[in-house]
Design an enzyme around this catalytic site. Structure first.
Site, mmCIF file in Angstrom:
data_model
loop_
_atom_site.group_PDB
_atom_site.id
_atom_site.type_symbol
_atom_site.label_atom_id
_atom_site.label_comp_id
_atom_site.label_asym_id
_atom_site.label_seq_id
_atom_site.Cartn_x
_atom_site.Cartn_y
_atom_site.Cartn_z
ATOM 1 N N ASP A 3 50.529 45.428 46.566
ATOM 2 C CA ASP A 3 49.598 44.368 46.944
ATOM 3 C C ASP A 3 50.363 43.162 47.482
ATOM 4 O OD1 ASP A 3 47.454 45.886 46.151
ATOM 5 O OD2 ASP A 3 47.269 44.946 44.182
ATOM 6 N N ASP B 17 43.166 39.948 38.580
ATOM 7 C CA ASP B 17 44.482 39.313 38.607
ATOM 8 C C ASP B 17 44.346 37.812 38.850
ATOM 9 O OD1 ASP B 17 44.001 38.978 41.308
ATOM 10 O OD2 ASP B 17 45.673 40.205 41.983
#
Length: 303
Positions: free
Chosen positions: A40, A82
């Site tokens: 990511d 997150d």
């Protein structure tokens, strides 16, 4: 010169894995460049990049376990699981004995089922989940089985009403560490999210092996790519090796089946072996059809 091999690149935060591939294409001047497992944009770490015919072994490197160092926060959940997301729920975290956290970590070792997060690239209904998420929609998705080989607490500390837990995890391909953090938080009875993640190992490549893009820029300027290129067979050291006579080399390169003089362990049947000539040239990956018979899987002609 066409480059043939693997470079363990250190991907910085803010870049996608495809951005790194694009950078390497510009630096090397060749189109055959591919990565071995998406990171990511918010995650930094080891990203092996394959060049030339080595792109044909990317799938085998991608299947290997990966190790991450990260942190999770108890006391708040986010819509992305997150630190980049919007806070959905908060709850003050009371006193929590470290042994309780270690017990939770123990519960999530071995094979576990995970439901992919809505921000992932998994396809559902012909679209990727993150595309649904951008429209504010949540769709049903099936749990996937992954494996957690190691999960250890490496530190912890208070952040106001929240608790930060540092950890290291060695996991299989397809593991969502952010989801692991959320699930551990739920087991402990608190909303949670992943606040930091660094990939410190990808298959045979470790943090200390990785080369930054700045360093690669200097390599490109000097043209000394051999200093950073890892031979493809070195990245496949988890497969056993097989040596064929020099006279059999051309037949291997032509994709002929091999009758082995010494049968291999029956347990190896169905697995892959690295094929070398007597001179030490790596020329193919073969798959065992029987203890004494191997058929070509990938053949490498002159790099």
């Amino acid at each position: 010169m066409t480059l043939f091999g693997v470079i363990p690149v250190w991907k910085p935060t803010g870049m996608t894995s495809h951005d790194v591939v694009a950078e390497l294409r510009c630096m090397t001047g060749q189109r055959k460049v591919g990565h071995t497992g998406t990171l990511d944009p918010a995650v930094e770490g080891v990203l092996p990049i394959c060049l030339g015919q080595a792109t044909r072994i990317a799938e085998f490197i991608q299947e290997l376990p990966k190790r991450y160092a990260g942190s999770m926060v108890l006391g708040a959940s986010t819509d992305t699981q997150d630190q980049t997301g919007r806070i959905l729920r908060e709850e003050p975290v009371g006193p929590l004995d470290p042994s309780r956290i270690d017990e939770a970590f123990q519960q999530f070792q071995g094979e576990i089922d995970q439901v992919p997060p809505m921000v992932s690239a998994v396809r559902v209904g012909g679209r990727r989940l993150y595309e649904w998420a951008r429209e504010g929609k949540e769709v049903p998705r099936r749990a996937r089985r992954v494996k957690i080989y190691e999960l250890v607490r490496t530190g912890m500390g208070r952040e106001g009403d929240r608790l930060r837990i540092d950890f290291e995890v060695l996991c299989s391909k397809g593991t969502y560490v952010r989801t692991l953090c959320v699930d551990i938080g739920a087991w402990l009875g608190y909303p949670a999210h992943m606040s930091r993640l660094v990939r410190v190992q990808s298959g045979p490549f470790f943090l200390q092996d990785a080369v930054t893009l700045e360093e690669l820029g200097e390599v490109a300027r000097r043209g000394n790519w051999e200093d950073v290129l890892v031979p493809p067979d070195a990245a496949l050291g988890h497969f056993p090796s097989l040596v064929v006579s020099s006279s059999a080399r051309q037949g291997v390169l032509n994709g002929m089946w091999l009758q082995l003089e010494r049968p291999l362990d029956f347990q190896a049947v169905g697995g892959l072996v690295r094929v070398y000539t007597e001179e030490g040239e790596f020329c193919a990956l073969y798959r065992l059809s029987a203890p004494d018979i191997a058929r070509p899987e990938k053949v490498f002609r002159n790099g």
